[in-house]
Design an enzyme around this catalytic site. Structure first.
Site, PDB file in Angstrom:
ATOM      1  N   VAL A 143       4.321  -4.133  -5.438  1.00  0.00           N
ATOM      2  CA  VAL A 143       3.647  -5.230  -4.742  1.00  0.00           C
ATOM      3  C   VAL A 143       4.654  -6.333  -4.399  1.00  0.00           C
ATOM      4  CG1 VAL A 143       1.894  -7.020  -4.959  1.00  0.00           C
ATOM      5  CG2 VAL A 143       1.499  -4.811  -6.000  1.00  0.00           C
ATOM      6  N   ASP A 144       5.490  -6.649  -5.349  1.00  0.00           N
ATOM      7  CA  ASP A 144       6.491  -7.703  -5.189  1.00  0.00           C
ATOM      8  C   ASP A 144       7.378  -7.429  -3.966  1.00  0.00           C
ATOM      9  OD1 ASP A 144       7.750 -10.009  -5.986  1.00  0.00           O
ATOM     10  OD2 ASP A 144       8.832  -9.110  -7.657  1.00  0.00           O
ATOM     11  N   GLY A 182       1.806  -0.466 -12.272  1.00  0.00           N
ATOM     12  CA  GLY A 182       2.864   0.288 -11.587  1.00  0.00           C
ATOM     13  C   GLY A 182       3.996   0.572 -12.549  1.00  0.00           C
TER      14      GLY A 182
HETATM   15  P1  ADP Z   1       3.806  -3.988 -12.171  1.00  0.00           P
HETATM   16  O1  ADP Z   1       5.278  -4.229 -12.254  1.00  0.00           O
HETATM   17  O2  ADP Z   1       3.007  -5.204 -12.609  1.00  0.00           O
HETATM   18  O3  ADP Z   1       3.371  -2.729 -12.815  1.00  0.00           O
HETATM   19  P2  ADP Z   1       3.762  -2.853  -9.459  1.00  0.00           P
HETATM   20  O4  ADP Z   1       3.971  -3.623  -8.219  1.00  0.00           O
HETATM   21  O5  ADP Z   1       4.791  -1.856  -9.852  1.00  0.00           O
HETATM   22  O6  ADP Z   1       3.503  -3.940 -10.604  1.00  0.00           O
HETATM   23  O7  ADP Z   1       2.356  -2.092  -9.366  1.00  0.00           O
HETATM   24  C1  ADP Z   1       1.106  -2.701  -9.536  1.00  0.00           C
HETATM   25  C2  ADP Z   1       0.054  -1.928  -8.765  1.00  0.00           C
HETATM   26  O8  ADP Z   1       0.106  -2.284  -7.403  1.00  0.00           O
HETATM   27  C3  ADP Z   1       0.218  -0.408  -8.803  1.00  0.00           C
HETATM   28  O9  ADP Z   1      -1.077   0.140  -9.037  1.00  0.00           O
HETATM   29  C4  ADP Z   1       0.703  -0.070  -7.397  1.00  0.00           C
HETATM   30  O10 ADP Z   1       0.223   1.201  -6.981  1.00  0.00           O
HETATM   31  C5  ADP Z   1       0.050  -1.128  -6.577  1.00  0.00           C
HETATM   32  N1  ADP Z   1       0.697  -1.483  -5.285  1.00  0.00           N
HETATM   33  C6  ADP Z   1       1.957  -1.238  -4.861  1.00  0.00           C
HETATM   34  N2  ADP Z   1       2.152  -1.745  -3.622  1.00  0.00           N
HETATM   35  C7  ADP Z   1       0.973  -2.345  -3.257  1.00  0.00           C
HETATM   36  C8  ADP Z   1       0.515  -3.037  -2.101  1.00  0.00           C
HETATM   37  N3  ADP Z   1       1.305  -3.230  -1.042  1.00  0.00           N
HETATM   38  N4  ADP Z   1      -0.763  -3.508  -2.093  1.00  0.00           N
HETATM   39  C9  ADP Z   1      -1.582  -3.321  -3.154  1.00  0.00           C
HETATM   40  N5  ADP Z   1      -1.213  -2.676  -4.264  1.00  0.00           N
HETATM   41  C10 ADP Z   1       0.042  -2.179  -4.321  1.00  0.00           C
END
Ligand code: ADP
Length: 178
Positions: free
Chosen positions: A42-43, A133
């Site tokens: 997401v970041d 994630g």
């Molecule tokens: P964390 O480091 O908190 O685990 P991540 O970004 O790796 O965060 O993942 C958190 C969740 O967001 C996962 O379920 C992933 O599939 C989901 N994710 C990844 N990209 C996006 C996006 N663009 N929009 C919404 N959810 C997303």
């Protein structure tokens, strides 16, 4: 009496399968890491689509308030650059641990993000599935914590939209919200 008041201020919960960077809401929550300087998931998507202004503000926050990084469970806002949202609320989820219960920290991410949303005056807020994630939190348990915490929140936010990237995450949140 106080429970009536809390119920009156409870946000409406909605669910979308899709990309959080496309949500036209007041604020999107970023599953950031404590460096606030970007990452994957997401970041990465938020910084890619939102453009360099968000990172510039994150760097300024590091310099002014969070020299050692944003602690796990806390939240802080920046503007949203080129995203359709107005603000990004960055929160740091806990890494899942099999040996230690870190549920309070995951709940805190949701509570603190809503507290920051209230400070901003945001009425619609989109959350990803924080920590599910690379941080490894099992999706069903993350859905339970997220839904319970948001339902119990005392906030002026009117809509909390959970935005789930894949079908399995969507199904887990849908089951919890029934
Ligand atoms: P964390 O480091 O908190 O685990 P991540 O970004 O790796 O965060 O993942 C958190 C969740 O967001 C996962 O379920 C992933 O599939 C989901 N994710 C990844 N990209 C996006 C996006 N663009 N929009 C919404 N959810 C997303």
């Amino acid at each position: 009496m106080s429970s009536d008041r809390a119920a009156a201020r409870a946000p409406r919960l909605t669910l979308v399968q899709g990309d959080i960077t496309e949500q036209a809401v007041d604020a999107v929550v970023n599953a950031a890491n404590s460096s606030l300087l970007g990452g994957g998931g997401v970041d990465g998507a938020i910084h890619r689509r939102g453009g360099p202004d968000i990172l510039a503000e994150c760097r300024a926050l590091r310099a002014s308030h969070y020299g050692r990084g944003l602690p796990t469970g806390q939240a802080v806002a920046t503007t949203a650059g080129r995203l359709p949202a107005r603000w990004v609320i960055h929160t740091v989820g806990p890494v899942h641990s099999a040996s230690e219960d870190r549920s309070d920290l995951l709940a805190s991410c949701h509570r603190e993000s809503l507290r920051v949303a209230d400070e901003l005056g945001a009425r619609t807020v989109a959350f990803p599935a924080i920590s599910t994630g690379v941080y490894g939190w099992p999706i069903e348990d993350a859905a339970r914590i997220a839904v319970e915490t948001v339902r119990a929140a005392d906030t002026a936010v009117e809509e909390v939209r959970f935005v789930l990237f894949d079908e399995r995450a969507y199904a887990a949140f849908a089951a919890r919200m029934e």
